[in-house]
Design an enzyme around this catalytic site. Structure first.
Site, PDB file in Angstrom:
ATOM      1  N   GLY A 147      12.483  15.376   2.375  1.00 46.16           N
ATOM      2  CA  GLY A 147      12.362  13.903   2.368  1.00 46.16           C
ATOM      3  C   GLY A 147      11.309  13.382   1.412  1.00 46.16           C
ATOM      4  O   GLY A 147      10.877  12.241   1.532  1.00 46.16           O
ATOM      5  N   GLU A 200       0.824  -1.223   0.000  1.00 40.98           N
ATOM      6  CA  GLU A 200       0.000   0.000   0.000  1.00 40.98           C
ATOM      7  C   GLU A 200       0.850   1.262   0.000  1.00 40.98           C
ATOM      8  O   GLU A 200       0.533   2.249  -0.684  1.00 40.98           O
ATOM      9  CB  GLU A 200      -0.914  -0.011   1.236  1.00 40.98           C
ATOM     10  CG  GLU A 200      -1.854   1.167   1.351  1.00 40.98           C
ATOM     11  CD  GLU A 200      -2.926   1.168   0.269  1.00 40.98           C
ATOM     12  OE1 GLU A 200      -2.802   2.000  -0.639  1.00 40.98           O
ATOM     13  OE2 GLU A 200      -3.864   0.357   0.326  1.00 40.98           O
ATOM     14  N   VAL A 236       2.281   3.297  -3.341  1.00 36.89           N
ATOM     15  CA  VAL A 236       1.541   4.174  -4.263  1.00 36.89           C
ATOM     16  C   VAL A 236       0.794   5.248  -3.483  1.00 36.89           C
ATOM     17  O   VAL A 236      -0.013   4.943  -2.601  1.00 36.89           O
ATOM     18  CB  VAL A 236       0.529   3.368  -5.115  1.00 36.89           C
ATOM     19  CG1 VAL A 236      -0.174   4.291  -6.116  1.00 36.89           C
ATOM     20  CG2 VAL A 236       1.218   2.231  -5.840  1.00 36.89           C
ATOM     21  N   ASP A 293       9.202   7.404 -11.342  1.00 33.09           N
ATOM     22  CA  ASP A 293       8.509   7.021 -10.098  1.00 33.09           C
ATOM     23  C   ASP A 293       6.991   6.955 -10.334  1.00 33.09           C
ATOM     24  O   ASP A 293       6.331   5.997  -9.917  1.00 33.09           O
ATOM     25  CB  ASP A 293       8.846   8.052  -9.006  1.00 33.09           C
ATOM     26  CG  ASP A 293       8.109   7.775  -7.712  1.00 33.09           C
ATOM     27  OD1 ASP A 293       8.481   6.817  -7.011  1.00 33.09           O
ATOM     28  OD2 ASP A 293       7.135   8.499  -7.412  1.00 33.09           O
ATOM     29  N   LYS A 310       4.337   3.649 -10.130  1.00 29.14           N
ATOM     30  CA  LYS A 310       3.062   3.628  -9.396  1.00 29.14           C
ATOM     31  C   LYS A 310       1.887   3.360 -10.337  1.00 29.14           C
ATOM     32  O   LYS A 310       0.955   2.621  -9.995  1.00 29.14           O
ATOM     33  CB  LYS A 310       2.880   4.962  -8.662  1.00 29.14           C
ATOM     34  CG  LYS A 310       3.924   5.158  -7.569  1.00 29.14           C
ATOM     35  CD  LYS A 310       3.965   6.604  -7.086  1.00 29.14           C
ATOM     36  CE  LYS A 310       4.978   6.793  -5.977  1.00 29.14           C
ATOM     37  NZ  LYS A 310       5.252   8.207  -5.687  1.00 29.14           N
TER      38      LYS A 310
HETATM   39  N1  HSE Z   1       9.424  10.491  -4.350  1.00 35.80           N
HETATM   40  C1  HSE Z   1       8.071  10.116  -4.146  1.00 35.80           C
HETATM   41  C2  HSE Z   1       7.173  11.318  -4.408  1.00 35.80           C
HETATM   42  C3  HSE Z   1       7.896   9.624  -2.727  1.00 35.80           C
HETATM   43  O1  HSE Z   1       7.691  12.441  -4.491  1.00 35.80           O
HETATM   44  O2  HSE Z   1       5.975  11.158  -4.555  1.00 35.80           O
HETATM   45  C4  HSE Z   1       6.692   8.785  -2.534  1.00 35.80           C
HETATM   46  O3  HSE Z   1       6.662   7.686  -3.354  1.00 35.80           O
END
Ligand code: HSE
Length: 436
Positions: free
Chosen positions: A186, A128, A131, A200, A204
């Site tokens: 972060g 979970e 995503v 990324d 997802k």
């Molecule tokens: N680097 C990702 C973002 C972190 O900025 O959404 C969460 O998957």
């Protein structure tokens, strides 16, 4: 009842958050899960953080010691990346342990192998947190919307990219300073090109599409464009025409198959998703029975993502005594019922388009541009031309087209680029109205 014993791999942003949530809400979590959830082994090199979290006594720097520890029931993989995460997860599954991970790249690229291993060993993999951070979107698609044939879904599923676009629009900030800020907070991936180049988001989208449509994970079939080509001028022109730029992952069922695409998209300002700003994520899902649903929340960050990790831990703990055949399938559909829906080739994807053309300021220029578009049966839905800053300067001409195939706009751009009045490369972005 004996507490469930967790082996935690990693005390980075999400690992630290997971430990803190498990400690802070221990009592509520145990009331929900039916037993305590205890961190019994933890792999990290961050000794001072481990001490602060009272994990020194269970600390190791050998991740294989954790996945091979016979006392561990559930391994929580929060290293991220490809190897050694893949090997650790497969080893844990082969050892009969359940796994929870926030690693979307791992699931998108190796999920088919991982779920097969999990099935063989009668254990569960929770992902979970992979995503949309804290939004329970996997559970929603897999369980809450199980009655529906999903028609399409579209999501802002990278917080960093959304944060950058929001800051550029609201504050006129430049790209690299906002990216640095997102890294400090972060939000960004270890390699931030994954955020800004759309990798990324494509990881997802691969996962969401698989669960929504009951297809195997197929990351390699996603067409991907990042946000680096968007200029402050494009953001301003879109605004004047009544649109916002959002970086979207879109999966859509069509007559030709399934469209899987990640790209900057102009969305009418009147749509709710156009107002999702900063690091927030949102996913719109259109089901044939339910209609459109919008799911909104923090897409990244320590505690928000930990919320999803711990939810998976609670789910697995609740199901520990159930027969593995009767658990919710990893990809929503029964493993032997996945379909091989074809993925639509990028050139055949249909949408409206935004074009920005830089042209000389002279008579007949507009006629040439509109003529080239008309020759290809491309209709102009909206149009904007700014006067030159100084007499003799080139001008920007913005065109919004009707819905056409990507190959039509590519051919038109090739022809327009050859005109002597066009002085720079033509910029092109997708436009989605979300009115179907
Ligand atoms: N680097 C990702 C973002 C972190 O900025 O959404 C969460 O998957």
């Amino acid at each position: 009842m004996r507490p469930v014993q967790i082996g935690l791999l990693g005390l980075g942003t999400v690992g630290e958050g997971t430990a803190r949530v498990l400690f802070k809400n221990a009592e509520e979590i145990a009331r929900r899960a039916g037993r305590e959830i205890n961190i019994a082994h933890c792999c990290s090199r961050n000794q001072s953080l481990a001490a602060e979290l009272s994990l020194t006594n269970v600390l190791t720097d050998d991740p294989f010691a954790v996945v091979n520890n016979p006392d561990i029931d559930i391994v929580v993989e929060l290293f991220g990346g490809d190897e050694p995460a893949r090997e650790l997860v497969i080893t844990a599954l082969n050892n009969g342990k359940h796994v929870v991970t926030a690693n979307k790249a791992l699931i998108a690229l190796h999920g088919n192998e991982i779920f097969k291993a999990a099935q063989e060993h009668g254990v569960t993999v929770g992902f979970e947190a992979g995503v949309a951070g804290g939004i329970p979107i996997i559970k929603t698609l897999r369980e809450g919307l199980a009655a529906n044939t999903i028609e399409w879904l579209a999501g802002i599923i990278n917080g960093t990219a959304n944060f950058i676009l929001t800051e550029m629009r609201e504050k006129g900030s430049d790209f690299s300073s906002v990216l640095k800020q997102a890294q400090e907070l972060g939000y960004a991936e270890a390699d931030p090109t994954f955020d800004v180049e759309g990798i990324d988001a494509a990881h997802k989208l691969t996962i969401l599409a698989s669960i929504a449509f009951g297809i195997p994970l197929q990351f390699e079939k996603v067409s991907i464009t990042g946000i680096t080509g968007i200029t402050p001028q494009d953001i301003e022109y879109a605004n004047e025409l009544g649109y916002r730029f959002k970086h979207l992952g879109i999966a859509k069922r069509t007559d030709k198959g399934l469209e899987l695409r990640v790209h900057p998209t102009l969305i009418p300002k009147k749509r709710l998703i156009a107002h999702v700003n900063g690091v927030m994520n949102a996913v719109v899902i259109k089901g044939d029975a339910v209609g459109s649903t919008l799911h909104y929340g923090a897409g990244a960050g320590s505690l928000a993502t930990a919320s999803s990790v711990v939810a998976d831990l609670v789910d697995i703990t609740r199901a520990l005594t159930t027969d593995s055949e009767n658990r919710v399938p990893h990809l929503a559909f029964q493993p032997d019922a996945l379909s091989d829906l074809p993925i639509v080739a990028e050139d055949e994807v249909a949408s409206a388009f935004y074009l920005r053309l830089r042209a000389t300021d002279e008579s007949g220029v507009l006629a040439k541009i509109t003529g080239a578009l008309a020759d290809r049966d491309i209709s102009i839905e909206a149009f904007l031309q700014k006067e030159p800053v100084q007499v003799g300067d080139d001008v920007d001409i913005i065109v919004l087209t009707n819905k056409i195939q990507q190959q039509q706009i590519k051919a038109a751009i090739a022809e327009l680029s050859g005109l002597d009045v066009i002085t720079e490369d033509i910029t092109c972005f997708h436009v989605e109205m979300f009115n179907d």
